[in-house]
Design a protein around this motif. Structure first.
Motif, short mmCIF file in Angstrom:
data_model
loop_
_atom_site.label_atom_id
_atom_site.label_comp_id
_atom_site.label_asym_id
_atom_site.label_seq_id
_atom_site.Cartn_x
_atom_site.Cartn_y
_atom_site.Cartn_z
N MET A 1 -3.69 -23.35 72.40
CA MET A 1 -3.71 -22.05 73.06
C MET A 1 -5.16 -21.59 73.21
N THR A 2 -5.49 -21.11 74.38
CA THR A 2 -6.86 -20.65 74.62
C THR A 2 -7.07 -19.27 73.99
N ASN A 3 -8.33 -18.97 73.72
CA ASN A 3 -8.66 -17.64 73.18
C ASN A 3 -8.29 -16.54 74.17
N ARG A 4 -8.45 -16.85 75.45
CA ARG A 4 -8.13 -15.87 76.49
C ARG A 4 -6.64 -15.52 76.47
N LEU A 5 -5.79 -16.55 76.33
CA LEU A 5 -4.35 -16.32 76.27
C LEU A 5 -3.99 -15.54 74.99
N ARG A 6 -4.60 -15.91 73.88
CA ARG A 6 -4.34 -15.22 72.62
C ARG A 6 -4.69 -13.73 72.75
N CYS A 7 -5.85 -13.44 73.36
CA CYS A 7 -6.26 -12.03 73.56
C CYS A 7 -5.27 -11.30 74.45
N LYS A 8 -4.79 -11.96 75.49
CA LYS A 8 -3.82 -11.36 76.40
C LYS A 8 -2.53 -11.02 75.66
N ILE A 9 -2.05 -11.96 74.83
CA ILE A 9 -0.82 -11.75 74.06
C ILE A 9 -1.02 -10.61 73.06
N GLN A 10 -2.19 -10.55 72.44
CA GLN A 10 -2.47 -9.46 71.49
C GLN A 10 -2.32 -8.10 72.17
N THR A 15 2.50 -3.24 73.76
CA THR A 15 3.25 -2.46 74.76
C THR A 15 4.57 -3.09 75.21
N LYS A 16 4.77 -4.36 74.93
CA LYS A 16 5.97 -5.05 75.41
C LYS A 16 6.74 -5.68 74.25
N PRO A 17 8.05 -5.83 74.40
CA PRO A 17 8.83 -6.53 73.36
C PRO A 17 8.39 -8.00 73.26
N PHE A 18 8.41 -8.53 72.04
CA PHE A 18 7.99 -9.91 71.82
C PHE A 18 8.80 -10.90 72.66
N LYS A 19 10.09 -10.63 72.81
CA LYS A 19 10.96 -11.53 73.60
C LYS A 19 10.46 -11.66 75.03
N HIS A 20 10.07 -10.55 75.62
CA HIS A 20 9.59 -10.56 77.01
C HIS A 20 8.31 -11.37 77.15
N ILE A 21 7.40 -11.19 76.19
CA ILE A 21 6.13 -11.93 76.24
C ILE A 21 6.39 -13.42 76.06
N ALA A 22 7.29 -13.76 75.12
CA ALA A 22 7.62 -15.17 74.87
C ALA A 22 8.20 -15.83 76.12
N ILE A 32 4.65 -15.44 69.11
CA ILE A 32 4.19 -14.11 69.57
C ILE A 32 4.09 -13.16 68.39
N GLU A 33 5.08 -13.21 67.52
CA GLU A 33 5.10 -12.33 66.35
C GLU A 33 3.90 -12.61 65.44
N LYS A 34 3.59 -13.88 65.20
CA LYS A 34 2.45 -14.25 64.35
C LYS A 34 1.13 -13.75 64.94
N ILE A 35 0.97 -13.93 66.25
CA ILE A 35 -0.25 -13.47 66.92
C ILE A 35 -0.37 -11.94 66.82
#
Length: 197
Positions: A1-10, A15-22, A32-35
């Motif tokens: 996973m790239t740092n950019r993606l990790r920052c985006k997920i953070q 603001t969004k439910p973890f299920k939606h992001i996943a 997602i929960e761990k991040i």
């Protein structure tokens, strides 16, 4: 996973439910929960506690429980949410604030544990009751009085009282001078008749 993606997920995790992001990024909910939890721990460690000049104490209903919410009124900032709203929880938090003597005013509703906690932890702070709660109490008393009064009135008098009810519930500044005068004349006329005035 790239740092950019990790920052985006953070950022999204706030603001969004973890299920939606996943689903959106084709990752597991656990990932997602761990991040998100790591990000929250990081932000929590950077949190600087301070004592605002005007402290607001209120509550919010979240996930089936009532939590105490503390705000900096001057800065319009929510700066803490406590897991409970009992006196001891609030006192523990107030005692942990650095330079708590900086707090000059505390605004709150009329919930007794808040008031008692502030009296004990911030004895020099002025307590201001949120006007919404004061106005609500006054409106409740007026409404009860009107209902009691209506039980003693004839049908014509009830109709007269009920005709001004809408005006009574309006803000005084929104009334015309005529509406204001008419309302008080009706009230004194009807209540005065029944009370021998």
């Amino acid at each position: 996973m790239t740092n950019r993606l990790r920052c985006k997920i953070q950022q999204l995790s706030l603001t969004k439910p973890f299920k939606h992001i996943a689903r959106e990024y084709k990752l597991s909910v656990t990932t997602i929960e761990k991040i998100a939890l790591a990000y929250i721990r990081e932000k929590d460690s950077q949190h600087i506690m301070y004592s605002p000049e005007v402290l607001g104490i209120d509550e919010a209903h979240l996930n089936g429980s009532i939590r105490c919410v503390l705000t900096d009124i001057n800065e319009h900032l929510l700066f803490e949410m406590l897991p409970k709203r009992d006196k001891q929880t609030v006192m523990n938090y107030l005692d942990s604030l650095p330079d708590s003597n900086n707090i000059k005013v505390v605004t709150m509703d009329m919930y007794r544990p808040y008031r008692e906690a502030v009296y004990e932890c911030l004895p020099d702070a002025a307590i201001v009751i949120d006007r919404f709660h004061v106005v609500k109490l006054i409106n409740d008393v007026l409404s009860d009085y009107r209902k009691t009064l209506c039980k003693q009135l004839s049908a014509a008098e009830k109709k007269e009282i009920n005709s001004v009810q809408k005006v009574l519930n309006a803000n005084r500044k929104d009334l015309t001078a005529n509406q204001n005068k008419k309302t008080w004349i009706h009230l004194f006329k009807v209540s005065g008749t029944k009370n021998g005035i």
